[in-house]
Design a protein around this motif. Structure first.
Motif, PDB file in Angstrom:
ATOM      1  N   VAL A 192     -33.282 -26.765   8.972  1.00 28.57           N
ATOM      2  CA  VAL A 192     -33.819 -25.504   8.492  1.00 28.57           C
ATOM      3  C   VAL A 192     -34.554 -25.653   7.634  1.00 28.57           C
ATOM      4  O   VAL A 192     -35.737 -24.888   7.455  1.00 28.57           O
ATOM      5  CB  VAL A 192     -32.432 -24.503   8.525  1.00 28.57           C
ATOM      6  N   GLN A 193     -34.375 -26.454   6.433  1.00 28.14           N
ATOM      7  CA  GLN A 193     -34.954 -26.579   5.211  1.00 28.14           C
ATOM      8  C   GLN A 193     -36.445 -27.426   5.576  1.00 28.14           C
ATOM      9  O   GLN A 193     -37.514 -26.832   5.201  1.00 28.14           O
ATOM     10  CB  GLN A 193     -34.433 -27.506   4.346  1.00 28.14           C
TER      11      GLN A 193
ATOM     12  N   SER B 252     -38.181 -26.858   8.271  1.00 29.17           N
ATOM     13  CA  SER B 252     -39.012 -25.829   9.212  1.00 29.17           C
ATOM     14  C   SER B 252     -39.431 -24.738   8.027  1.00 29.17           C
ATOM     15  O   SER B 252     -40.420 -24.458   8.351  1.00 29.17           O
ATOM     16  CB  SER B 252     -38.094 -25.081  10.220  1.00 29.17           C
ATOM     17  N   TRP B 253     -38.588 -24.502   7.180  1.00 29.04           N
ATOM     18  CA  TRP B 253     -39.105 -23.521   6.131  1.00 29.04           C
ATOM     19  C   TRP B 253     -40.078 -24.005   5.593  1.00 29.04           C
ATOM     20  O   TRP B 253     -41.283 -23.477   4.985  1.00 29.04           O
ATOM     21  CB  TRP B 253     -38.089 -23.418   5.408  1.00 29.04           C
TER      22      TRP B 253
ATOM     23  N   SER C 138     -43.338 -24.374   7.747  1.00 28.02           N
ATOM     24  CA  SER C 138     -43.739 -22.777   7.737  1.00 28.02           C
ATOM     25  C   SER C 138     -44.488 -22.440   6.555  1.00 28.02           C
ATOM     26  O   SER C 138     -45.540 -21.780   6.779  1.00 28.02           O
ATOM     27  CB  SER C 138     -42.701 -22.003   7.997  1.00 28.02           C
ATOM     28  N   HIS C 139     -43.836 -22.604   5.492  1.00 30.08           N
ATOM     29  CA  HIS C 139     -44.642 -22.140   4.405  1.00 30.08           C
ATOM     30  C   HIS C 139     -46.137 -22.804   3.946  1.00 30.08           C
ATOM     31  O   HIS C 139     -47.040 -22.306   3.721  1.00 30.08           O
ATOM     32  CB  HIS C 139     -43.736 -22.335   2.853  1.00 30.08           C
TER      33      HIS C 139
END
Length: 79
Positions: A2-3, A5-6, A9-10
């Motif tokens: 998840v980290q 992907s974050w 995405s950023h």
């Protein structure tokens, strides 16, 4: 993951990075809840470049790191 992907995405919210021909990624961190090492890569179609980044991370013993290399194709094939 998840980290990761974050972070991606950023970064991809930046138009210049999003417009890159390829964004290769490699990462290594220890999942806080399970204590398991998370280690993976994505070459984004660049023929093994993600694995080379991951190998460098592993060989250097780096932890808690994500490496993103962006490449813009300039229209001329080199080599």
């Amino acid at each position: 993951v998840v980290q990761v992907s974050w972070v991606l995405s950023h970064l991809l919210s930046d138009r210049k990075i999003a417009a890159a021909s390829h964004n290769m990624v490699a990462y290594s961190f220890v999942d806080a809840s399970s204590g398991v090492r998370v280690f993976d890569n994505d070459d984004d179609g660049e023929g093994g470049s993600g694995a080379k980044l991951a190998s460098t991370i592993d060989n250097k013993g780096a932890r808690d790191v994500i490496v993103v290399v962006s490449r813009w194709f300039g229209g001329v094939h080199l080599g």
